[in-house]
Write an enzyme that holds these catalytic residues in place. Structure first.
Site: not given
Length: 289
Positions: A97-98
């Site tokens: 989830k960057r």
């Protein structure tokens, strides 16, 4: 393209994605006592889960936070888990989830699509803006990698931002979906779906048909099944003819052995049973549509 591989694996094995959100509390004490280091404990537990399910599931989602929490040894377990999944021929989804821009995003892309932590597909958070997605696209185009971009999540706090109305009409998540669809159209596979997909929480049945109709050729990663309350009937509407998405379950599968008196002795059997039961639940619902 990675999406063609994933599509074909779903056709053969069904929609179940096993989530390796592996906490030490999920692991039997007898197994924890058998190894001297955290990386061995985490990895060899994951290996048992993978070995018990590799022929019946198309992919595994490895949530990085559970490994980062244990420092360097935890990240070694993360690396070994990703390597083992990919060496066994399955698809590894790194749930990272960057969401950052410019050189930082380029560094994240290199970190998770090359080297020690290489995976096949990663998750991204686009809510900083879609310039945060651009640095990953070269890997999609040239290295046969894939993205699952957060669209509409299943947590209660999703309403804080994702459900806000734009100009009194469109919800934010619909606008995000349109942006994902536009980018995805440039990375289409032979299967009719794109290597750029979306994360759609599977606990909002009332919105499923609208999202599927609107996004068409977007392949979904669907969390929320099992421990988060989702069922086969909740997720079936996100699929198309039984494909078009994978449904993630983590605790519901990897801790399933805890429900049985002989669970520790037959851990592999009960993990496999949980995955098969989930597969059948989803299949039975898609057949009725």
């Amino acid at each position: 393209m990675i999406i063609d591989r994933l599509y074909e694996e779903v056709e053969r094995k069904g929609n179940v994605c096993v989530g390796l959100d592996t906490s030490l509390e999920y692991i039997p004490s007898t197994m924890k006592n058998s190894y001297h280091s955290v990386d061995d404990v985490l990895f060899y537990f994951n290996k048992r889960i993978i070995d018990a399910t590799i022929d019946i599931v198309p992919c595994y989602k490895v949530q990085i936070a559970f490994y980062e929490a244990h420092g360097l040894n935890g990240m070694l377990a993360y690396k070994k888990t990703l390597d083992y999944i990919r060496n066994r021929g399955a698809i590894a989804i790194a749930d990272i989830k960057r969401g950052d821009i410019s050189s930082t995003a380029k560094a994240y892309a290199k970190a998770h699509f090359e080297g020690d932590f290489e995976s096949d597909i990663i998750t991204l958070n686009p809510y900083m803006g879609f310039d945060s997605v651009v640095p990953y696209l070269d890997y999609v185009k040239n290295k046969e990698k894939g993205l699952f971009i957060l669209l509409r999540t299943s947590n209660e706090g999703a309403k804080d931002i994702q459900y806000l109305n734009i100009d009194g009409k469109e919800k934010v998540y619909n606008y995000v979906g349109d942006k994902i669809k536009d980018i995805a159209s440039k990375h289409m596979g032979k299967c009719g779906y794109s290597s750029i997909g979306a994360v759609v929480g599977g606990t909002h049945l009332e919105e499923a048909d609208e999202i599927r109709d609107r996004l068409g050729n977007i392949f979904f990663l669907i969390p929320g099944y099992g421990a988060q309350g989702g069922s086969g009937s909740d997720v079936a509407s996100y699929l198309e003819n039984g494909n078009g998405g994978v449904v993630n379950s983590s605790r519901g599968i990897i801790t399933s052995y805890k429900k049985y008196e002989d669970g520790i002795e037959k851990l592999d059997y009960y993990v496999r049973k949980a995955a098969l039961d989930m597969k059948e639940d989803i299949l039975s619902e898609t057949k009725t549509m």
